[in-house]
Design an enzyme around this catalytic site. Structure first.
Site, short mmCIF file in Angstrom:
data_model
loop_
_atom_site.label_atom_id
_atom_site.label_comp_id
_atom_site.label_asym_id
_atom_site.label_seq_id
_atom_site.Cartn_x
_atom_site.Cartn_y
_atom_site.Cartn_z
N TYR A 99 0.85 -1.01 -0.05
CA TYR A 99 0.10 -0.16 -0.04
C TYR A 99 0.87 1.26 0.19
CZ TYR A 99 1.10 0.61 4.82
OH TYR A 99 1.66 0.96 6.20
N SER A 150 1.71 6.58 12.70
CA SER A 150 1.99 5.51 12.60
C SER A 150 0.92 4.70 11.57
CB SER A 150 2.25 4.63 14.04
OG SER A 150 1.13 4.78 14.30
N LYS A 151 1.35 3.38 11.58
CA LYS A 151 0.27 2.68 10.73
C LYS A 151 -0.95 2.39 11.66
CE LYS A 151 2.64 -0.71 8.68
NZ LYS A 151 3.15 -2.12 8.24
N ARG A 152 -0.83 2.16 13.13
CA ARG A 152 -1.70 1.85 14.03
C ARG A 152 -2.88 2.96 14.20
NH1 ARG A 152 2.26 0.79 17.51
NH2 ARG A 152 3.54 0.72 15.71
N GLY A 194 -5.11 5.36 13.32
CA GLY A 194 -5.83 5.92 11.99
C GLY A 194 -5.36 5.34 10.70
#
Ligand code: GLU
Length: 482
Positions: free
Chosen positions: A19, A257-259, A261
């Protein structure tokens, strides 16, 4: 290939993870804008040398996301160019040749340490609260021992012999002068046991061979610059200009970060964030225009962009602002275009929107209430589906006044089959007066019967979309509520 140094050449060099991170889009956009502004070349290079992390289909997906968003590369895997291949896994021999030069010059060395030894070493360093770095055990192995172990087929990596004393000082367009103590820099692995180069070697070799003049990328790479500079010097190459973009932060100022949202650009596109809005929003993450304007088309950005207005401070990724901006674009882009882009969302919800004229009218009212296209469905489905009243709504529909409004409107509309918008406007005034009703006492029951909600678009727009026949039948259904 030798590139003229005065022509700007920049690159976006993503690792295909499956992604596109919003931070990656920001890097791509800033490089693209700088190339457009200067009449330079924008290169797309795929950095896929980490075979453990490579994901099938990820490269195609990445290129299709960039295409959807409107960032076109001048050179890259899809369009080709004079410096290809533009996919690092297809350039393995090139890196091998270059690392041999470093070995010959003593700038790199073979390291035979096993993963277990390195893990024990890191563990001990962590316990002592020291930075986790290679201790140089193989740095000075005698040449004949190295030869023997290589010939015996012992697994090894190739590391950079980074100087342990002194400091590396360099210029960065955003951070100005940067100085790093060399003792804090690791003996970076350049070639891994699987024979693939690491990012650091491949990145430097390719930036040089592809004639990259400006390296524009995220601030997380700033600490790698000393290693890169050391490599440039070892090869005898000219340094590019470094431009490190400020970190992207969550609203609580932690690193985005990815986490926390959503960070995948694809996810925003899927939900109907418009490329125009995303690009506009992303452009302002760490860059500011000369005035305090906020709305820019891509063309305007290409004209206005400049490196000296990139900020040093971290940029907050504020989803509320993105929602506002996307809503603005949905309301202000050409209506037919918005209808075209909204249509798939209705179709996916199983709603037949083949009557284009009606659908465009639905979109015209629904777009006042949404921040992304996906939300249009819930703002427009009531024009296509029967209304289901909640218990509370049913009570209002069943009140005597409500019923008298509906009966009065049915009588009037049935007596006049060619009903126009003007008729609606006139009859609103007339029936209000006749029934002695004002404001919400009149509008709420009316809108509820037609739209399933007391709040929403104005009555003339509702009746215009529904048409006189459907309007009358909605009033009848309201009268049937018992
Ligand atoms: N492949 C690196 C990344 O994924 C590129 C960093 C750079 O631009 O040098 O971010």
């Amino acid at each position: 290939m030798n590139m003229a140094r005065d022509d700007v050449r920049v690159r976006f060099a993503p690792s295909p993870t499956g992604y596109l991170h919003v931070g990656g889009l920001r890097t791509a956009l800033f490089n693209f804008l700088f190339a457009r502004k200067t009449g330079g070349t924008f290169i797309l290079r795929i950095e896929d040398t980490d075979q453990k992390r490579s994901v099938t289909g990820a490269v195609e997906k990445l290129m299709s996301t960039l295409r959807t968003i409107g960032i076109k590369d001048d050179e890259g895997p899809d369009v080709g160019g004079p410096c290809g291949p533009y996919i690092q896994s297809e350039r393995k021999d090139i890196y091998r040749r270059h690392v041999d030069r470093l070995l010959d010059a003593g700038v790199a060395y073979h390291c035979f340490c096993t993963e277990e030894r390195l893990e024990r070493l890191r563990e001990a360093q962590r316990r002592k609260k020291l930075p986790t770095m290679y201790d140089g055990a193989c740095r000075d192995l005698p040449a004949d021992e190295v030869r023997r172990r290589l010939e015996a087929g012992e697994p090894s990596v190739i590391r950079l012999r980074f100087p342990r004393e002194g400091r590396t000082v360099f210029d960065d367009v955003v951070r100005r002068k940067v100085a790093v103590d060399n003792e804090l820099v690791d003996d970076q692995v350049l070639i891994k046991t699987d024979g693939f180069p690491t990012y650091h070697l491949a990145n430097v070799v390719d930036d040089h061979l592809m004639g990259v003049t400006h390296v524009i990328r995220g601030e997380e790479w700033l600490s790698s610059v000393p290693k890169h500079i050391y490599l440039y010097r070892a090869f005898g190459w000219e340094l590019p200009v470094f431009v490190h973009l400020p970190l992207l932060l969550n609203p609580d100022r932690s690193k985005l970060s990815k986490r926390q949202g959503d960070v995948a650009v694809e996810r925003y596109l899927e939900r109907g964030y418009l490329p125009e809005a995303l690009l506009n929003f992303i452009a302002l993450l760490g860059w500011h225009p000369a005035d305090d304007r906020e709305l820019f088309s891509l063309e305007e950005l290409c004209r206005e962009f400049s490196l000296d207005r990139i900020n040093k401070a971290g940029a907050v990724f504020d989803v509320d602002k993105l929602n506002w901006m996307n809503g603005w674009y949905i309301r202000n882009l050409d209506l037919e275009t918005v209808a075209d882009r909204t249509r798939p969302y209705f179709e996916a919800a199983g709603i037949d929107v083949s009557d284009r004229e009606t659908f465009v009218k639905v979109v015209a009212v629904a777009r006042d209430y949404v921040s992304c296209l996906e939300e249009m469905v819930d703002r427009g489905r009531m024009f296509y589906e029967d209304i289901c009243f909640s218990d509370e709504q049913r009570e209002l529909v069943r009140e005597e006044v409500s019923r008298s409004i509906y009966t009065r409107w049915i009588g009037e509309m049935e007596a006049k089959p060619a009903w126009t918008r003007e008729d609606t406007e006139n009859f609103i005034k007339q029936s209000m007066k006749e029934l002695g009703l004002k404001g919400k006492n009149f509008y709420f029951p009316l809108r509820l019967a037609l739209f399933g909600n007391t709040h929403g678009p104005d009555i003339p727009s509702l009746i215009d979309i529904l048409g006189p026949r459907e309007t009358v039948s909605r009033f009848r259904r309201a009268l049937e509520q018992v």
